[in-house]
Design a protein around this motif. Sequence first.
Motif, PDB file in Angstrom:
ATOM      1  N   ALA A  84      44.815 -70.056  59.745  1.00 55.90           N
ATOM      2  CA  ALA A  84      44.879 -69.648  61.164  1.00 55.90           C
ATOM      3  C   ALA A  84      45.460 -68.660  62.205  1.00 55.90           C
ATOM      4  O   ALA A  84      45.253 -67.627  63.308  1.00 55.90           O
ATOM      5  CB  ALA A  84      43.529 -70.474  62.357  1.00 55.90           C
ATOM      6  N   GLU A  85      46.928 -69.398  62.274  1.00 54.38           N
ATOM      7  CA  GLU A  85      47.963 -68.817  63.391  1.00 54.38           C
ATOM      8  C   GLU A  85      47.793 -67.496  62.363  1.00 54.38           C
ATOM      9  O   GLU A  85      47.850 -66.085  63.204  1.00 54.38           O
ATOM     10  CB  GLU A  85      48.723 -69.067  63.280  1.00 54.38           C
ATOM     11  N   VAL A  86      47.969 -67.365  61.666  1.00 57.64           N
ATOM     12  CA  VAL A  86      48.016 -65.908  60.564  1.00 57.64           C
ATOM     13  C   VAL A  86      47.696 -64.484  60.555  1.00 57.64           C
ATOM     14  O   VAL A  86      47.799 -64.051  60.951  1.00 57.64           O
ATOM     15  CB  VAL A  86      48.621 -66.045  59.190  1.00 57.64           C
ATOM     16  N   PHE A  87      46.136 -65.597  60.545  1.00 59.75           N
ATOM     17  CA  PHE A  87      44.898 -64.485  60.247  1.00 59.75           C
ATOM     18  C   PHE A  87      45.155 -64.327  61.586  1.00 59.75           C
ATOM     19  O   PHE A  87      44.952 -62.886  62.229  1.00 59.75           O
ATOM     20  CB  PHE A  87      43.964 -64.690  60.168  1.00 59.75           C
ATOM     21  N   TYR A  88      45.102 -64.856  63.018  1.00 63.64           N
ATOM     22  CA  TYR A  88      44.717 -63.848  64.185  1.00 63.64           C
ATOM     23  C   TYR A  88      46.025 -63.219  64.453  1.00 63.64           C
ATOM     24  O   TYR A  88      45.699 -61.738  64.865  1.00 63.64           O
ATOM     25  CB  TYR A  88      44.868 -65.843  65.356  1.00 63.64           C
ATOM     26  N   ARG A  89      47.370 -63.488  64.533  1.00 63.42           N
ATOM     27  CA  ARG A  89      48.530 -62.956  64.405  1.00 63.42           C
ATOM     28  C   ARG A  89      48.346 -61.292  63.847  1.00 63.42           C
ATOM     29  O   ARG A  89      48.666 -60.245  64.300  1.00 63.42           O
ATOM     30  CB  ARG A  89      49.645 -63.315  63.872  1.00 63.42           C
TER      31      ARG A  89
END
Length: 264
Positions: A84-89
Amino acid sequence: MREPARVNIPGGWFGLILGSVANHSGAAGGGPGCAVLVADHRGGAPRAVVPDRPQAPSHATSASGRDLQQRAVRTRESVLLSAAEVFYRKGYAAATLSEIAARAEVTTGALYFHYPSKSALADAVLYEHHAAWAEVAAESQRWRLSALAKIGALIDRIADSYAHSMIARAGVRLGNEHEAIDAKLPEPSVGWIEMMTNLVRVGQQDGSISRDVDAPAAAWVIVASLFGVQEVSERLNARADLIERVTEWWAMLVPSLRDGAGTG
């Protein structure tokens, strides 16, 4: 990340929201109209196999099995949150499974064991995002509020999720990039528009919303403009001012719903 409980799916807007999540996951329930909302629908615990001659496992084997299961759950949660963090960033296209595995501190082999592809991982993040929405919708059924106040409370909960949940933030970005994802993704707006339409009509019955309001049009405006507010807040301030902006937006919208101004 806890798993929501099994719920019965009624008809109408609530059924649309929960039903879309259930159909998306392919979960099997205990009968018609029943869905199991699971946090991770791609790597659940193995089915129990019933042997021809039931044998009670040893205490050591049971403890070992529980440890392995708990470790698998922790790994799935770590991978999902890291994804989720990588997709968001970075967005879906730029995200790599190797970076997600490194952030989760697992091997790429362990990641592939739970999620066979990047699209499957994006699908799981989106599912978790929409399952959380379904849980809020279920909870709202117990709120003793007028329909207009309930709409405002739902908006507060959604805004808080957009502002503070990495799963929600990633879910929004992945939803915006849906054409790049090779997976069948849920359509949350349909259920929420139906839900808001129903609440506006209930408000017209309880007196909190003007009977002059066009319920479907009002619902569409509420859902679409709330998404727009969070999107602009994300672009300009990384959602740091989202709660404030949503509060301002809702304060401007309430009079038109309550009094029917400009809705004829």
